[in-house]
Enzyme design. Structure first.
Site: not given
Ligand code: DON
Length: 555
Positions: A366, A386, A437
């Protein structure tokens, strides 16, 4: 490290934050990739504002950091407009397709089918990033969509070099990338891990970006690109329809705002859990008079506040357009006082003694960027596909790497997702619903200071932002804020995950004697991007997390 923190946070009189009315000559961009940071700076130098730069940086990150975010993904853009002193959250989160249903990742016996919500087209929500960028350009930008998308199109055509980090991410997702011929063609070298220095060119993505530049949202959500997205996903067992794409809508939402001592904190509302959890934790610290405590007691109190806020996240948070989320109550001072009341300063509260259910998380992908322009407009944005490289699936001919954000839903009550998160009914799958999220782009502001910040990191995002708020309030430099060691507790598993340097040997002993389980992490986490403005001296500092390969420029 936290000595003076609360003299800032809690012991000062509440002061109104006057707007940041900048008239000097600097602007700043901090992002996770040097090519994207430069794109933002170039757009600012061409006369664009922070919102124009935000579109350019988002689109360029989509090209050069394909494992982190993309036009096949979504995110939250927190905007502050100087003209009317307003803050708005642009919610470009993905939504579940109309054919999605609660049990879509379960087999006949009700067990979760491994990887179905992680790899391939069934794991992808309908993307929000293209619509969000077009909206930000139209409503807030000064330059044309063509101008702000030009750097990304150029980066896609010219290519970027594979780094060590790219290689690590691609190696982690190699099998899934090999399963999608169009993804393998773009992101691998002869179907294998590319060498460091190999150039990744993305002509199909350049064409799709050009279609958006020429036609706006219709260039993605209708016509040739939409047809290719639907045909490609359908042929590989997906459930997207043309109507899913045509009906996608961004949401403009009121951010979550709270006052903590002399700092105003502005962050994101559901479907992010970030703003609610942040205010809940800060309110608990304030309720227990954190300022008056010894350093180790402060750390104990932070851990206990994290535990309680994450319990509430698992219990109550979801898409507020579909379920009723008690935001007012969860962010109120009185609620924080009530749930902080049973924190025992001599003993950790076992998480299973709090009513509720399980949560866990990890992850490093992310992306986030922070921008301020010379007028004082600012943008904090956290964007995602994601998992690294999202679903690893590219519908042929589009260059669009689809997200696997469907995994952020709770596939089954109590069953953990890729980050170990479990959820309740509030976050079950429904057609058209946004998955919960943790992404938490945030502003904090006092009468003399302003910060724009955020980071990736799965469910650890929120506690990283908490540490950063505390460190900014403590007077730390932008570089210190992004560099400080981090620790995290998220209710379940009942353990404090920490980076080396978070606790002195003595502090660790005290915390263990109080019943905390300390788990040292073998690797660091997060990729924080921060801009800090000293409103008195008009000096701007920006910093990119040394854990990543980003860059911050002030000029
Ligand atoms: O929206 C969210 O919380 C996750 N899809 C974020 C994923 C994320 O930060 C991956 N990194 N480690």
């Amino acid at each position: 490290m936290l000595k003076v923190i609360l003299s800032f946070l809690f012991s000062f009189m509440l002061l109104a934050c006057d707007g940041y009315d900048q008239s000097e000559t600097q602007h700043a961009v901090a992002s996770a990739h040097p090519i994207a940071t430069q794109a933002g700076i170039d757009i600012l130098n061409q006369g664009g504002n922070a919102f124009d730069a935000a579109v350019a940086v988002s689109a360029t990150l989509a090209v050069v950091e394909p494992y982190s975010s993309g036009m096949g993904g979504g995110g939250f853009w927190l905007l502050h407009s100087v003209k009317d002193q307003s803050d708005v959250m642009i919610d470009g989160r993905e939504v579940a397709p109309q054919k999605a249903h609660r049990d879509m990742y379960l087999d006949k016996t009700g067990n979760v089918i491994p990887k179905l919500s992680i790899n391939g087209p069934l794991s992808a929500g309908i993307p929000g990033q293209p619509a969000a960028l077009v909206h930000i350009n139209k409503q807030y930008g000064q330059l044309s969509l063509k101008e702000v998308l030009a750097p990304a199109i150029k980066a896609a055509q010219q290519g970027f070099k594979v780094s060590k980090h790219y290689q690590r991410m691609a190696s982690f997702r190699l099998k899934a990338l090999q399963a999608s011929p169009a993804a393998a063609e773009i992101f691998l070298q002869d179907n294998e891990l590319p060498e460091i220095g190999f150039t990744i060119k993305q002509n199909d993505l350049a064409n799709t970006l050009t279609a958006i530049a020429n036609q706006g949202s219709a260039g993605f959500y209708q016509g040739k690109v939409a047809d290719a997205l639907v045909n490609g996903t359908t042929a590989a067992g997906g459930i997207w329809t043309l109507a899913d794409l045509a009906e996608y809508q961004i949401k403009s939402r009121q951010p979550i705002v709270g006052q903590i001592g002399r700092f105003k904190v502005t962050s994101v509302a559901p479907p992010s859990s970030g703003g609610v959890a942040l205010l809940s934790m800060l309110n608990m610290l304030e309720a227990r008079d954190w300022a008056s405590l010894k350093l180790v007691d402060r750390k104990h109190l932070i851990i206990e506040s994290m535990r309680r806020a994450y319990r509430d996240r698992a219990m109550f948070l979801g898409d507020s357009d579909f379920v009723s989320v008690p935001v007012k109550r969860l962010t109120s001072k009185s609620y924080a006082k009530q749930i902080a009341a049973d924190i025992n300063m001599k003993q950790a509260t076992p998480s299973n003694e709090l009513p509720g259910l399980d949560v866990e998380a990890k992850g490093n992908h992310t992306t986030h960027f922070s921008i301020i322009d010379k007028q004082g407009n600012r943008v904090a944005a956290t964007l995602s596909v994601n998992y690294p490289f999202g679903s690893c699936f590219v519908p042929p001919g589009t260059g669009i790497l689809l997200n696997d954000e469907m995994d952020d839903f709770s596939a089954k009550p109590g069953s953990p997702n890729a980050y170990g998160l479990v959820g309740a009914k509030a976050n079950e799958i429904q057609p058209g619903k946004r998955m919960l999220s943790s992404m938490s782009p945030t502003f904090i502001e006092s009468d003399d200071k302003l910060a724009v910040l955020g980071t990736p990191g799965g469910s650890r995002i929120i506690t990283m932002v908490l540490h950063s708020i505390i460190n900014v309030a403590d007077g730390k430099s932008a570089q210190q804020v992004v560099s400080m060691p981090r620790f995290h507790h998220q209710y379940l598993p009942d353990e404090v995950q920490y980076e080396t340097g978070s606790f002195s040997a003595e502090e660790a002993n005290v915390l263990v004697s109080r019943g905390h389980r300390l788990k040292s992490l073998s690797s660091s986490y997060g990729n924080m991007q921060v801009v800090v403005v000293n409103k008195k001296t008009q000096q701007i500092e920006a910093a990119s997390d040394p854990r990543g390969e980003g860059q911050a420029i002030v000029e």
